[in-house]
Structures are given as structure tokens and as C-alpha cells.
Scaffold this motif. Structure first.
Motif, mmCIF file in Angstrom:
data_model
loop_
_atom_site.group_PDB
_atom_site.id
_atom_site.type_symbol
_atom_site.label_atom_id
_atom_site.label_comp_id
_atom_site.label_asym_id
_atom_site.label_seq_id
_atom_site.Cartn_x
_atom_site.Cartn_y
_atom_site.Cartn_z
ATOM 1 N N MET A 129 0.852 -1.178 0.000
ATOM 2 C CA MET A 129 0.000 0.000 0.000
ATOM 3 C C MET A 129 0.894 1.237 0.000
ATOM 4 S SD MET A 129 -2.702 1.253 2.906
ATOM 5 C CE MET A 129 -3.814 -0.091 2.589
ATOM 6 N N SER A 130 0.602 2.161 -0.871
ATOM 7 C CA SER A 130 1.387 3.384 -0.986
ATOM 8 C C SER A 130 0.706 4.515 -0.215
ATOM 9 C CB SER A 130 1.511 3.755 -2.461
ATOM 10 O OG SER A 130 2.182 4.965 -2.598
ATOM 11 N N PHE A 131 1.501 5.278 0.521
ATOM 12 C CA PHE A 131 0.989 6.440 1.231
ATOM 13 C C PHE A 131 2.127 7.426 1.406
ATOM 14 C CE2 PHE A 131 1.890 3.004 4.130
ATOM 15 C CZ PHE A 131 2.615 3.567 5.157
ATOM 16 N N PRO A 132 1.798 8.694 1.649
ATOM 17 C CA PRO A 132 2.814 9.750 1.590
ATOM 18 C C PRO A 132 3.641 9.918 2.855
ATOM 19 C CG PRO A 132 0.704 10.708 2.113
ATOM 20 C CD PRO A 132 0.452 9.235 1.868
ATOM 21 N N ASP A 133 4.789 10.570 2.675
ATOM 22 C CA ASP A 133 5.533 11.110 3.807
ATOM 23 C C ASP A 133 4.698 12.251 4.383
ATOM 24 O OD1 ASP A 133 7.569 9.439 2.952
ATOM 25 O OD2 ASP A 133 9.072 11.021 2.836
ATOM 26 N N ARG A 190 10.013 0.989 6.832
ATOM 27 C CA ARG A 190 10.847 0.169 5.945
ATOM 28 C C ARG A 190 11.455 -0.990 6.742
ATOM 29 N NH1 ARG A 190 13.622 5.531 3.862
ATOM 30 N NH2 ARG A 190 15.019 5.084 5.591
ATOM 31 N N TRP A 248 3.703 4.554 9.659
ATOM 32 C CA TRP A 248 4.729 5.570 9.439
ATOM 33 C C TRP A 248 5.813 5.424 10.494
ATOM 34 C CZ3 TRP A 248 -0.441 6.768 8.882
ATOM 35 C CH2 TRP A 248 -0.834 7.369 7.681
ATOM 36 N N ARG A 299 7.489 8.792 7.601
ATOM 37 C CA ARG A 299 7.591 8.154 6.291
ATOM 38 C C ARG A 299 7.161 6.710 6.421
ATOM 39 N NH1 ARG A 299 11.338 4.734 7.345
ATOM 40 N NH2 ARG A 299 13.278 5.282 8.362
ATOM 41 N N PRO A 300 6.772 6.099 5.305
ATOM 42 C CA PRO A 300 6.382 4.691 5.385
ATOM 43 C C PRO A 300 7.487 3.849 6.036
ATOM 44 C CG PRO A 300 5.745 5.582 3.266
ATOM 45 C CD PRO A 300 6.569 6.651 3.950
ATOM 46 N N CYS A 310 5.113 -3.697 7.419
ATOM 47 C CA CYS A 310 5.402 -3.069 6.122
ATOM 48 C C CYS A 310 4.498 -3.620 5.022
ATOM 49 C CB CYS A 310 6.855 -3.313 5.714
ATOM 50 S SG CYS A 310 8.060 -2.357 6.629
ATOM 51 N N GLU A 311 4.074 -4.858 5.169
ATOM 52 C CA GLU A 311 3.374 -5.545 4.091
ATOM 53 C C GLU A 311 1.867 -5.629 4.281
ATOM 54 O OE1 GLU A 311 5.378 -9.296 4.080
ATOM 55 O OE2 GLU A 311 7.182 -8.470 3.127
ATOM 56 N N GLN A 359 -1.537 1.367 7.548
ATOM 57 C CA GLN A 359 -0.488 2.262 7.074
ATOM 58 C C GLN A 359 0.376 2.544 8.292
ATOM 59 O OE1 GLN A 359 -3.605 5.088 5.890
ATOM 60 N NE2 GLN A 359 -2.431 5.389 4.012
#
Length: 180
Positions: A1-5, A17, A64, A14-15, A56-57, A62
Motif C-alpha cells: 500500500m502506498s501512502f505519503p511522507d 521500511r 509511518w 515516512r512509510p 510493512c506488508e 499504514q
């Protein structure tokens, strides 16, 4: 899933990692800090790596990493959890390295994620599930405008036994009336 800083004056959220596991291990290995978490303290960096990998997965959340603008080292995290049957609602959770307590970082990070939820995702409600003895978290939620909505007795089975849950909620309409 993509989401912003997400940025604040001092922080970059930030996402999460996979590389954050080493920096986060002291947080998840801290017995006192993990008392209120849904799982017990981590015994090894490998256990933290597995946990970070799961976070992360995930498709339902989400997560951060909380970092400072000056240093890209994870101090903790803020997570939004959602379910398909409640698309305009998120549950929020957070954890922060004890070394950063008392600096306002938790408040700043959680507040920024709340703002993202209401302003950018168009959420109508954000909730939190807190152990009744977790006074620091309860204080933070109240400062941010959350209201206690329920006390669920013997709600959760955790590493410290059967625990009650306090449910806190923040509605977008209430937040708009108190946010700057």
C-alpha cells in the motif's frame, strides 16, 4: 500500500521500511514500554525484523516511522488500521522510544497523522483502543481532543493476561472545532 511522507516542523513521518527494524528493536524489547502493547517484548532483533516486515506488508494498515528531519532513524511509529466495512474510520496506534519521551514528539507525530486522516483521506472518525492503566497514552489522546466512549471489560487477551480496553474516539466535526 502506498501512502505519503508527512512532515511537521521537526519530524518526517515516512512509510515504515524493513531497514527500520534495528533502530526499533530497543523500543520493542523494552519490557515496560511493551506492557501496554498487544504482544510482549521482543527477545531478539530477528523477532523485531519479522514484526516490522509484517507491518510493512499489511493491507489493512499504514505504518509511518517517526524520524526527525535531521536524522532518518526510526524513533517509533504511528499506525492507521482500517477495515473494509468502515471505510471512513481508522484506528490509530503509536509507540515511541523511551529516550524521546517528554519531547512532544509523540503528540506532534500523532497530531500530523490525525490531520492527514481528516483533511486528506476525508475520514469521519478516528478511534484508539487503550489499556486503562496506560495513563501516558490516555493523557495524549485527551490532549488531542479524543473522548472516552467505552470501557470494555476483559476485552483483550495479551501477554500480561486478560485486560480491559478503553475506546477513545475523535470525530472530524469535533476536531474541526478545536484544531488551529
Amino acid at each position: 500500500m502506498s501512502f505519503p511522507d508527512l512532515m511537521t516542523e521537526r519530524l518526517r513521518l515516512r512509510p515504515l521500511r524493513l531497514e527500520d527494524a534495528d533502530a526499533l528493536h530497543p523500543v520493542f524489547a523494552d519490557e515496560d514500554l511493551m506492557r501496554w502493547w498487544s504482544s510482549g517484548p521482543h527477545k531478539s532483533v530477528a523477532e523485531t525484523r519479522e514484526y516490522v516486515t509484517q507491518n510493512c506488508e499489511g493491507e489493512r494498515w499504514q505504518t509511518w516511522a517517526i524520524t526527525t528531519i535531521q536524522e532518518d532513524v526510526a524513533l517509533g511509529w504511528v499506525v492507521f488500521i482500517h477495515s473494509e466495512d468502515r471505510p471512513n474510520v481508522r484506528e490509530i496506534g503509536y509507540i515511541l522510544n523511551r529516550a524521546a519521551w517528554g519531547t512532544g514528539i509523540a503528540r506532534e507525530a500523532v497530531d500530523r497523522v490525525i490531520r492527514y486522516g481528516f483533511e486528506e483521506l476525508g475520514l469521519r472518525r478516528i478511534c484508539a483502543d487503550v489499556d486503562p492503566e496506560n495513563m501516558s497514552s490516555i493523557k495524549l489522546l485527551k490532549i488531542l481532543g479524543f473522548q472516552q466512549e467505552a470501557h470494555l471489560r476483559q476485552e483483550s487477551e495479551t501477554h500480561i493476561g486478560t485486560r480491559d480496553s478503553l475506546i477513545f474516539g475523535l470525530l472530524r466535526d469535533d476536531w474541526q472545532n478545536v484544531s488551529p
